[in-house]
Design a protein around this motif. Structure first.
Motif, PDB file in Angstrom:
ATOM      1  N   GLY A 178       1.816   5.484  -7.667  1.00 38.91           N
ATOM      2  CA  GLY A 178       0.734   5.700  -8.283  1.00 38.91           C
ATOM      3  C   GLY A 178       0.910   5.214  -9.755  1.00 38.91           C
ATOM      4  O   GLY A 178       1.187   4.170 -10.019  1.00 38.91           O
ATOM      5  N   PRO A 187       0.893  -1.168   0.235  1.00 37.92           N
ATOM      6  CA  PRO A 187      -0.026  -0.069  -0.100  1.00 37.92           C
ATOM      7  C   PRO A 187       0.643   1.326   0.116  1.00 37.92           C
ATOM      8  O   PRO A 187       0.351   2.406  -0.703  1.00 37.92           O
ATOM      9  N   GLU A 188       1.984   1.292   0.523  1.00 42.91           N
ATOM     10  CA  GLU A 188       2.793   2.507   0.685  1.00 42.91           C
ATOM     11  C   GLU A 188       3.320   2.800  -0.613  1.00 42.91           C
ATOM     12  O   GLU A 188       3.238   4.218  -1.133  1.00 42.91           O
ATOM     13  N   ASP A 207       2.261   1.703  -3.528  1.00 46.12           N
ATOM     14  CA  ASP A 207       1.358   1.759  -4.473  1.00 46.12           C
ATOM     15  C   ASP A 207       0.798   3.495  -4.416  1.00 46.12           C
ATOM     16  O   ASP A 207       0.469   4.053  -5.602  1.00 46.12           O
ATOM     17  N   LYS A 208       0.671   4.028  -3.189  1.00 46.89           N
ATOM     18  CA  LYS A 208       0.178   5.324  -3.008  1.00 46.89           C
ATOM     19  C   LYS A 208       1.506   6.284  -3.515  1.00 46.89           C
ATOM     20  O   LYS A 208       1.101   7.406  -4.126  1.00 46.89           O
TER      21      LYS A 208
END
Length: 347
Positions: A252, A245-246, A248-249
């Protein structure tokens, strides 16, 4: 690269159509790959476009080996019309003096053929298993290359990884040198500014983060044998980044680009970085990013998701950079000469 901040009411940020390929996938249109400027000596007066090249290669000429042009694509109408324009200009530039362009393949990662199979040389591969890309369709790109390299017969020693919304503005020579691929440096790919995240995938024992080149996979000219080594790692790093998640955020829509840069570094591959590989707005001459703003004149590829743009697009207003005018002119030439442009909208 897209001109002055004020041009009457024709805002320069409308010229997003010059952005290179997928890299500004939300707003960009078609792009130009610019001509490599040859020089017989280092004292020609032409600025050296090489940002970083191994010292022992600076005195060498270009590679004499042909490269295979490979672009990954979907069967969506949005991708199809861009592929048709790209292939039109490939055919025009391929046999011109200065070109090292070899054969051409559209690597279609839809799992099935489409109506362009007879128009554009195409190799069909499978997409990732359903749901694995999590709606991030470009994750299919590294997997497509793995399959293509394994199953296809590729005569050339080198491969140019390209995108549907690239246009060849000039014949392109092989900018790679032996095991050193050539790539374009992107100002927004900054591994050193994401050191904590990058270290999740590029451990300290592999070397400094500065060994990761500020690139994506396209445009890159690379030895086929090297790409065969890198591609499986590229797949794994891409999926691992998407699962974090980190990461991916933070990354982007450029996550897959970072994945290729990291995968290359994991294999000890360094790229020759060339600013003259391509033109890449949307930002103006002062470096201000300009996509997403709307002025009096506009051409945005995302306005044509369900079918091709019309023929005979209006040219930009006076004061627009010549490169923008040239691009629109090239698009118009292609659409005027590609059979069935208006009617062939879907698969």
């Amino acid at each position: 690269m897209i001109g002055r901040k004020t041009m009457g009411r024709a805002s320069p940020l409308l010229f997003v159509l010059l952005a290179l390929g997928f890299f500004f996938a939300t707003y960009n249109l078609l792009t130009l790959v610019i001509q490599y400027k040859r020089s017989s000596s280092g004292s020609s007066g032409i600025p050296d476009p090489v940002i970083r090249m191994p010292t022992n290669l600076r005195k060498l000429g270009k590679s004499n080996s042909k490269f295979h042009v490979a672009l990954t694509a979907t069967d969506a109408p949005y991708s199809q019309w861009q592929c048709r324009i790209m292939y039109y200009w490939y055919k025009k530039m391929k046999n011109m003096p200065g070109s090292d362009m070899g054969k051409f393949t559209r690597v279609l990662h839809s799992g099935k053929g489409d109506h362009l199979m007879d128009e554009i040389p195409t190799f069909v591969v499978d997409p990732l298993p359903e749901g694995l890309d999590r709606g991030y369709v470009v994750l299919n790109r590294p997997w497509a290359f793995v399959q293509w390299l394994e199953k296809a017969t590729i005569e050339e020693e080198y491969i140019l990884m390209a995108e549907p919304d690239h246009i060849f503005a000039n014949p392109l020579p092989n900018l790679a040198h032996g095991d050193n691929p050539a790539g374009f440096p992107f100002f927004y790919i900054k591994p050193t500014e994401h050191k904590k995240i990058v270290r999740k995938f590029y451990p300290e024992e592999k070397g400094p983060v500065t060994d990761i080149d500020p690139i994506g996979n396209s445009p890159v000219i690379i030895k086929k044998s090297l790409l065969e080594e890198i591609s499986p790692t590229w797949v794994n790093v891409s999926l691992s980044m998407k699962d974090d998640p980190e990461t991916d955020k933070a990354f982007g829509w450029v996550l897959e680009m970072y994945a290729y840069a990291v995968a290359s570094a994991l294999h000890g591959v360094r790229h020759i970085l060339r600013k003259d590989f391509m033109l890449q707005p949307p930002w103006d001459l002062e470096g201000e990013l300009t996509y997403g703003k709307i002025g009096e004149w506009r051409f945005d590829k995302r306005s044509h998701l369900s079918g091709p743009p019309p023929k005979n697009l209006s040219l930009p207003p006076p004061g627009v950079p010549e490169s923008v005018v040239r691009l629109v002119t090239m698009v118009n030439e292609a659409t005027a000469n590609i059979p069935g442009w208006d009617s062939l909208n879907s698969g």
